[in-house]
Write an enzyme that holds these catalytic residues in place. Structure first.
Site, PDB file in Angstrom:
ATOM      1  N   SER A   1      -5.929  -1.276  41.154  1.00  0.00           N
ATOM      2  CA  SER A   1      -4.735  -0.819  40.482  1.00  0.00           C
ATOM      3  C   SER A   1      -3.892  -1.872  39.697  1.00  0.00           C
ATOM      4  O   SER A   1      -3.257  -1.738  38.520  1.00  0.00           O
ATOM      5  CB  SER A   1      -3.882  -0.027  41.467  1.00  0.00           C
ATOM      6  OG  SER A   1      -3.594  -0.827  42.620  1.00  0.00           O
TER       7      SER A   1
ATOM      8  N   HIS B   1      -7.103   5.999  40.503  1.00  0.00           N
ATOM      9  CA  HIS B   1      -6.914   5.268  39.273  1.00  0.00           C
ATOM     10  C   HIS B   1      -6.797   6.060  38.038  1.00  0.00           C
ATOM     11  O   HIS B   1      -6.411   5.725  37.095  1.00  0.00           O
ATOM     12  CB  HIS B   1      -7.975   3.974  39.159  1.00  0.00           C
ATOM     13  CG  HIS B   1      -7.920   3.427  40.349  1.00  0.00           C
ATOM     14  ND1 HIS B   1      -8.769   2.657  41.136  1.00  0.00           N
ATOM     15  CD2 HIS B   1      -6.509   2.664  41.019  1.00  0.00           C
ATOM     16  CE1 HIS B   1      -8.577   1.871  42.230  1.00  0.00           C
ATOM     17  NE2 HIS B   1      -7.195   1.976  42.117  1.00  0.00           N
TER      18      HIS B   1
ATOM     19  N   ASP C   1       0.301   2.559  47.837  1.00  0.00           N
ATOM     20  CA  ASP C   1      -0.982   2.818  48.298  1.00  0.00           C
ATOM     21  C   ASP C   1      -1.451   2.079  49.468  1.00  0.00           C
ATOM     22  O   ASP C   1      -2.192   1.389  49.479  1.00  0.00           O
ATOM     23  CB  ASP C   1      -1.939   2.484  46.847  1.00  0.00           C
ATOM     24  CG  ASP C   1      -3.562   2.592  47.243  1.00  0.00           C
ATOM     25  OD1 ASP C   1      -3.740   3.574  48.029  1.00  0.00           O
ATOM     26  OD2 ASP C   1      -4.214   1.844  46.840  1.00  0.00           O
TER      27      ASP C   1
ATOM     28  N   GLU D   1       1.323  -7.934  48.327  1.00  0.00           N
ATOM     29  CA  GLU D   1       0.154  -7.906  49.356  1.00  0.00           C
ATOM     30  C   GLU D   1       0.027  -8.820  50.289  1.00  0.00           C
ATOM     31  O   GLU D   1       0.752  -9.799  50.280  1.00  0.00           O
ATOM     32  CB  GLU D   1      -1.210  -8.126  48.238  1.00  0.00           C
ATOM     33  CG  GLU D   1      -2.667  -8.361  49.214  1.00  0.00           C
ATOM     34  CD  GLU D   1      -2.912  -7.044  49.959  1.00  0.00           C
ATOM     35  OE1 GLU D   1      -2.835  -6.107  49.429  1.00  0.00           O
ATOM     36  OE2 GLU D   1      -3.067  -7.464  51.350  1.00  0.00           O
TER      37      GLU D   1
ATOM     38  N   HIS E   1       1.322  -2.156  47.408  1.00  0.00           N
ATOM     39  CA  HIS E   1       0.046  -2.321  48.163  1.00  0.00           C
ATOM     40  C   HIS E   1      -1.130  -2.695  47.389  1.00  0.00           C
ATOM     41  O   HIS E   1      -1.865  -1.837  46.999  1.00  0.00           O
ATOM     42  CB  HIS E   1      -0.363  -1.155  49.166  1.00  0.00           C
ATOM     43  CG  HIS E   1       0.858  -0.950  50.059  1.00  0.00           C
ATOM     44  ND1 HIS E   1       1.883  -0.304  49.727  1.00  0.00           N
ATOM     45  CD2 HIS E   1       0.723  -1.092  51.360  1.00  0.00           C
ATOM     46  CE1 HIS E   1       2.836   0.007  51.042  1.00  0.00           C
ATOM     47  NE2 HIS E   1       2.062  -0.702  51.890  1.00  0.00           N
TER      48      HIS E   1
ATOM     49  N   GLY F   1       5.446  -4.582  50.946  1.00  0.00           N
ATOM     50  CA  GLY F   1       5.828  -3.861  49.699  1.00  0.00           C
ATOM     51  C   GLY F   1       6.957  -2.826  50.291  1.00  0.00           C
ATOM     52  O   GLY F   1       7.645  -2.334  49.416  1.00  0.00           O
TER      53      GLY F   1
HETATM   54  C1  LIG Z   1      -5.531   0.695  49.865  1.00  0.00           C
HETATM   55  S1  LIG Z   1      -5.522  -0.974  49.499  1.00  0.00           S
HETATM   56  C2  LIG Z   1      -4.664  -1.258  47.986  1.00  0.00           C
HETATM   57  C3  LIG Z   1      -5.732  -0.831  46.903  1.00  0.00           C
HETATM   58  C4  LIG Z   1      -4.767  -1.233  45.381  1.00  0.00           C
HETATM   59  N1  LIG Z   1      -3.791  -0.619  45.400  1.00  0.00           N
HETATM   60  C5  LIG Z   1      -5.878  -0.526  44.499  1.00  0.00           C
HETATM   61  O1  LIG Z   1      -5.792   0.741  44.360  1.00  0.00           O
HETATM   62  O2  LIG Z   1      -6.693  -1.221  43.813  1.00  0.00           O
HETATM   63  C6  LIG Z   1      -3.924  -1.182  50.688  1.00  0.00           C
HETATM   64  C7  LIG Z   1      -3.811  -2.699  50.665  1.00  0.00           C
HETATM   65  O3  LIG Z   1      -2.447  -2.947  51.311  1.00  0.00           O
HETATM   66  C8  LIG Z   1      -2.199  -4.121  52.020  1.00  0.00           C
HETATM   67  N2  LIG Z   1      -1.192  -4.020  52.843  1.00  0.00           N
HETATM   68  C9  LIG Z   1      -1.289  -3.388  53.976  1.00  0.00           C
HETATM   69  N3  LIG Z   1       0.372  -3.232  54.414  1.00  0.00           N
HETATM   70  C10 LIG Z   1       0.916  -3.620  53.601  1.00  0.00           C
HETATM   71  C11 LIG Z   1       2.217  -3.862  53.231  1.00  0.00           C
HETATM   72  N4  LIG Z   1       3.347  -3.239  54.256  1.00  0.00           N
HETATM   73  N5  LIG Z   1       2.767  -4.371  52.164  1.00  0.00           N
HETATM   74  C12 LIG Z   1       1.857  -4.819  51.159  1.00  0.00           C
HETATM   75  N6  LIG Z   1       0.675  -4.732  51.391  1.00  0.00           N
HETATM   76  C13 LIG Z   1       0.110  -4.251  52.616  1.00  0.00           C
HETATM   77  C14 LIG Z   1      -3.963  -4.148  52.545  1.00  0.00           C
HETATM   78  O4  LIG Z   1      -3.967  -5.366  53.083  1.00  0.00           O
HETATM   79  C15 LIG Z   1      -4.541  -3.807  51.518  1.00  0.00           C
HETATM   80  O5  LIG Z   1      -5.155  -4.754  50.664  1.00  0.00           O
END
Ligand SMILES: C[S@@+](CC[C@H](N)C(=O)[O-])C[C@H]1O[C@@H](n2cnc3c(N)ncnc32)[C@H](O)[C@@H]1O
Length: 305
Positions: A108, A19, A175, A126, A42, A155
């Site tokens: 994020s 971040h 991410d 998401e 993500h 994503g």
């Molecule tokens: C590490 S977290 C994201 C944290 C966020 N980017 C932050 O920094 O606050 C990863 C997220 O991706 C989601 N996720 C997993 N596979 C995904 C995909 N193919 N496309 C979108 N989201 C996905 C998960 O459910 C999870 O909520």
């Protein structure tokens, strides 16, 4: 079915690196008036409560944002100046905690939405049903409906349709939770495809440094991709180290969901030019605040073609 929930990890050392870096990127890109398209492939749930069950179960923010804040307060009492990127990150977390307590942690999407100007757009992907619902609800409450889209699909797949952005200016944060082994190759494939569609975009990929072969090779393959496509890249890693009783041989954690993960990295393509210097000033300070006694380190490497 996905089981990863970012709420367990919000505000940990990996979030601090991610971040702080993401914020510095968006600040730089926001200096020009042209509209920006920001994509978070993500997104997670948006913002998190650090004082409630999920975050308290793991307590990861204690050794992350909360330790960093305490170190900054101690430094301020001694009249020390903090690196600009650290101050900006801590002020941003403070912005979401007007009562001075660190109860809310901005993920994020929340950092990105805070910096949106009227001409900018934010696309949030998401797939987790609960987190997607929380994200949609929180975005609705913001009242920035026309600027922010929550997309309940992958994503990795959805990014294609958004590039290049109409204004030809944009940044993408990738991410994944790396819960699936396939996330590692998907990052590389998605990034390569995105760079072909929009070669001048700024891309930021977070990755864990853990004892999995896929993770070992990802950082190296990301560098090779940037070099092959002749794009400037920057890689920053933060390893907070171990307690002495944890043993020096276990420098990186094994296991599902990176339990005990001690190190992670951010790989950037087309990084803003001041970023390497900003990180070289910020990361030693962050590491002094977060480090455990054994094996802590930071690195910033970069290449311009
Ligand atoms: C590490 S977290 C994201 C944290 C966020 N980017 C932050 O920094 O606050 C990863 C997220 O991706 C989601 N996720 C997993 N596979 C995904 C995909 N193919 N496309 C979108 N989201 C996905 C998960 O459910 C999870 O909520």
């Amino acid at each position: 079915m996905f089981s990863y929930r970012h709420a367990f990890h919000a505000g940990n050392h990996a979030d601090v690196l991610k971040h702080l870096t993401w914020l510095a990127i968006l600040r730089y890109l926001g200096q020009k008036d042209t509209a920006l398209q920001i994509v978070d492939t993500h997104a997670g749930a948006g913002q998190y409560r650090l004082d409630q069950d999920l975050a308290r179960t793991s307590g990861e923010s204690d050794a992350g944002i909360l330790r960093l804040r305490a170190a900054a307060e101690a430094a301020a009492r001694q009249g020390q100046h903090l690196p600009e990127a650290v101050t900006d990150y801590l002020d941003t977390v403070g912005h979401f905690n007007p009562d001075g307590q660190a109860r809310v942690y901005p993920g994020s999407p929340w950092i990105s939405q805070m910096l949106l100007r009227p001409q900018d757009k934010l696309k949030l992907f998401e797939v987790h049903p609960t987190d997607a619902r929380l994200l949609s609800k929180q975005v609705e409450e913001l009242g920035k409906g026309r600027q922010i889209d929550v997309l309940r699909r992958s994503g990795f797949e959805g990014l294609k349709g958004l590039l290049p952005p109409p204004s030809r200016r944009g940044a993408v944060l990738m991410d994944p939770s790396y819960e699936l082994k396939t996330d590692y190759p998907a990052v590389l494939e998605t990034l390569e495809d995105a760079l072909k569609r929009f070669p001048t975009g700024t891309y930021a990929v977070w990755y864990p440094v853990i004892g999995r072969p896929e993770a070992h090779t990802l950082a190296r393959k990301l560098k090779a991709l940037g070099t092959r496509l002749q794009r400037p890249w920057l890689q920053a890693e933060l390893n907070v180290g171990l307690q002495p009783e944890e043993g020096t041989s276990a420098k990186v954690a094994q296991g599902q969901h990176h339990a005990g993960m001690r190190a992670s990295g951010m790989h950037l393509i087309n990084p803003p030019f001041p970023l390497a210097d900003q990180l070289r000033q910020a990361l030693p300070w962050v590491l002094t605040a977060l480090r455990e006694p054994v094996g802590a380190s930071w690195t910033v490497t970069e290449q311009s073609p």
